[in-house]
Write an enzyme that holds these catalytic residues in place. Structure first.
Site, PDB file in Angstrom:
ATOM      1  N   ARG A 156       2.429  -6.215   9.103  1.00  0.00           N
ATOM      2  CA  ARG A 156       1.720  -5.055   9.631  1.00  0.00           C
ATOM      3  C   ARG A 156       2.301  -4.601  10.971  1.00  0.00           C
ATOM      4  NH1 ARG A 156      -4.333  -6.829   7.621  1.00  0.00           N
ATOM      5  NH2 ARG A 156      -4.383  -5.513   5.742  1.00  0.00           N
ATOM      6  N   LYS A 178       0.827  -1.210   0.000  1.00  0.00           N
ATOM      7  CA  LYS A 178       0.000   0.000   0.000  1.00  0.00           C
ATOM      8  C   LYS A 178       0.868   1.270   0.000  1.00  0.00           C
ATOM      9  CE  LYS A 178      -4.020  -2.134   2.286  1.00  0.00           C
ATOM     10  NZ  LYS A 178      -5.004  -1.974   3.398  1.00  0.00           N
ATOM     11  N   GLU A 219      -9.899 -10.388  -7.405  1.00  0.00           N
ATOM     12  CA  GLU A 219      -8.860  -9.369  -7.228  1.00  0.00           C
ATOM     13  C   GLU A 219      -7.716  -9.542  -8.237  1.00  0.00           C
ATOM     14  OE1 GLU A 219      -9.648  -8.463  -2.488  1.00  0.00           O
ATOM     15  OE2 GLU A 219      -7.810  -9.517  -3.082  1.00  0.00           O
ATOM     16  N   ASN A 277      -2.108   0.317   6.694  1.00  0.00           N
ATOM     17  CA  ASN A 277      -1.571  -0.888   7.327  1.00  0.00           C
ATOM     18  C   ASN A 277      -0.671  -1.710   6.404  1.00  0.00           C
ATOM     19  OD1 ASN A 277      -3.578  -1.791   5.681  1.00  0.00           O
ATOM     20  ND2 ASN A 277      -4.821  -2.717   7.289  1.00  0.00           N
TER      21      ASN A 277
HETATM   22  P1  ADP Z   1      -8.057  -6.587   5.839  1.00  0.00           P
HETATM   23  O1  ADP Z   1      -7.239  -5.692   4.927  1.00  0.00           O
HETATM   24  O2  ADP Z   1      -7.271  -7.041   7.032  1.00  0.00           O
HETATM   25  O3  ADP Z   1      -8.696  -7.731   5.088  1.00  0.00           O
HETATM   26  P2  ADP Z   1     -10.698  -5.334   5.867  1.00  0.00           P
HETATM   27  O4  ADP Z   1     -10.995  -6.136   4.641  1.00  0.00           O
HETATM   28  O5  ADP Z   1     -11.661  -5.437   7.008  1.00  0.00           O
HETATM   29  O6  ADP Z   1      -9.242  -5.684   6.439  1.00  0.00           O
HETATM   30  O7  ADP Z   1     -10.591  -3.794   5.482  1.00  0.00           O
HETATM   31  C1  ADP Z   1      -9.983  -3.387   4.283  1.00  0.00           C
HETATM   32  C2  ADP Z   1      -9.063  -2.231   4.577  1.00  0.00           C
HETATM   33  O8  ADP Z   1      -9.846  -1.121   5.027  1.00  0.00           O
HETATM   34  C3  ADP Z   1      -8.050  -2.453   5.712  1.00  0.00           C
HETATM   35  O9  ADP Z   1      -6.889  -3.131   5.311  1.00  0.00           O
HETATM   36  C4  ADP Z   1      -7.734  -1.024   6.123  1.00  0.00           C
HETATM   37  O10 ADP Z   1      -6.835  -0.389   5.208  1.00  0.00           O
HETATM   38  C5  ADP Z   1      -9.113  -0.366   5.999  1.00  0.00           C
HETATM   39  N1  ADP Z   1      -9.857  -0.422   7.265  1.00  0.00           N
HETATM   40  C6  ADP Z   1     -10.407  -1.513   7.860  1.00  0.00           C
HETATM   41  N2  ADP Z   1     -11.025  -1.190   9.015  1.00  0.00           N
HETATM   42  C7  ADP Z   1     -10.872   0.154   9.154  1.00  0.00           C
HETATM   43  C8  ADP Z   1     -11.282   1.108  10.141  1.00  0.00           C
HETATM   44  N3  ADP Z   1     -11.995   0.734  11.212  1.00  0.00           N
HETATM   45  N4  ADP Z   1     -10.932   2.401   9.948  1.00  0.00           N
HETATM   46  C9  ADP Z   1     -10.228   2.801   8.865  1.00  0.00           C
HETATM   47  N5  ADP Z   1      -9.814   1.941   7.895  1.00  0.00           N
HETATM   48  C10 ADP Z   1     -10.118   0.647   8.034  1.00  0.00           C
END
Ligand code: ADP
Ligand code: MG
Length: 140
Positions: free
Chosen positions: A103, A10, A127, A113
């Site tokens: 992370r 990212k 994807e 992240n």
């Molecule tokens: P992951 O990337 O671990 O699969 P998610 O699919 O739940 O997590 O979320 C996609 C992305 O959205 C995350 O990697 C992060 O960049 C962002 N994100 C997730 N939860 C939050 C939050 N509560 N606040 C801000 N950004 C978030």
């Protein structure tokens, strides 16, 4: 079982100059790159990619952040690649990510992240197809 997964380094991680460190972690884990592409996402490309999250309160911020700078998009292949990549990434919130994960090492916040990883075979297929055509994937 041999699987493919999509990874994104990212914008925060590209900015921190840890592309090399992250790819080295993939290689050491036996997650072999089949395709690597550096690009900058438009806001609408980020919105399409994260369409499953469109109702979430953080959708606008997330897609703005993902289009704020260059990213590196990779297709990785290996045994049980989807889950093993998720384990290597660590929890969404870097503060909760296990030590030794990407992370934990490089994530700045729950949003910025460091990496993305597909979370299921269906998601991986969508994807990978979002960024690559079959002929872009180099067999190995
Ligand atoms: P992951 O990337 O671990 O699969 P998610 O699919 O739940 O997590 O979320 C996609 C992305 O959205 C995350 O990697 C992060 O960049 C962002 N994100 C997730 N939860 C939050 C939050 N509560 N606040 C801000 N950004 C978030
Ligand atoms: Mg996810």
């Amino acid at each position: 079982m041999k699987e493919k997964t999509l990874a994104i380094i990212k914008p925060d991680a590209v900015e921190k100059q840890v592309i090399g460190d992250i790819i080295q972690r993939y290689e050491k884990a036996g997650l072999h790159p089949l395709a690597i592409r550096m690009m900058r996402l438009s806001k609408s490309m980020a919105e399409g990619f994260y369409a499953v999250h469109r109702e979430r309160p953080f959708f606008h911020d997330l897609t703005s952040y993902m289009s704020s700078g260059p990213v590196v998009v990779l297709v990785l292949e290996g045994d049980d690649a989807i889950k093993r990549h998720r384990d290597l990434m660590g929890a969404t919130d870097p503060k909760k990510a296990d030590p030794g994960t990407i992370r934990a090492a490089h994530g700045a916040s729950i949003e910025a992240n460091a990496v993305h990883g597909s979370d299921s075979p269906e998601t991986a297929q969508f994807e990978i197809g979002y960024f690559f055509s079959t002929t872009d994937l180099v067999a190995r």
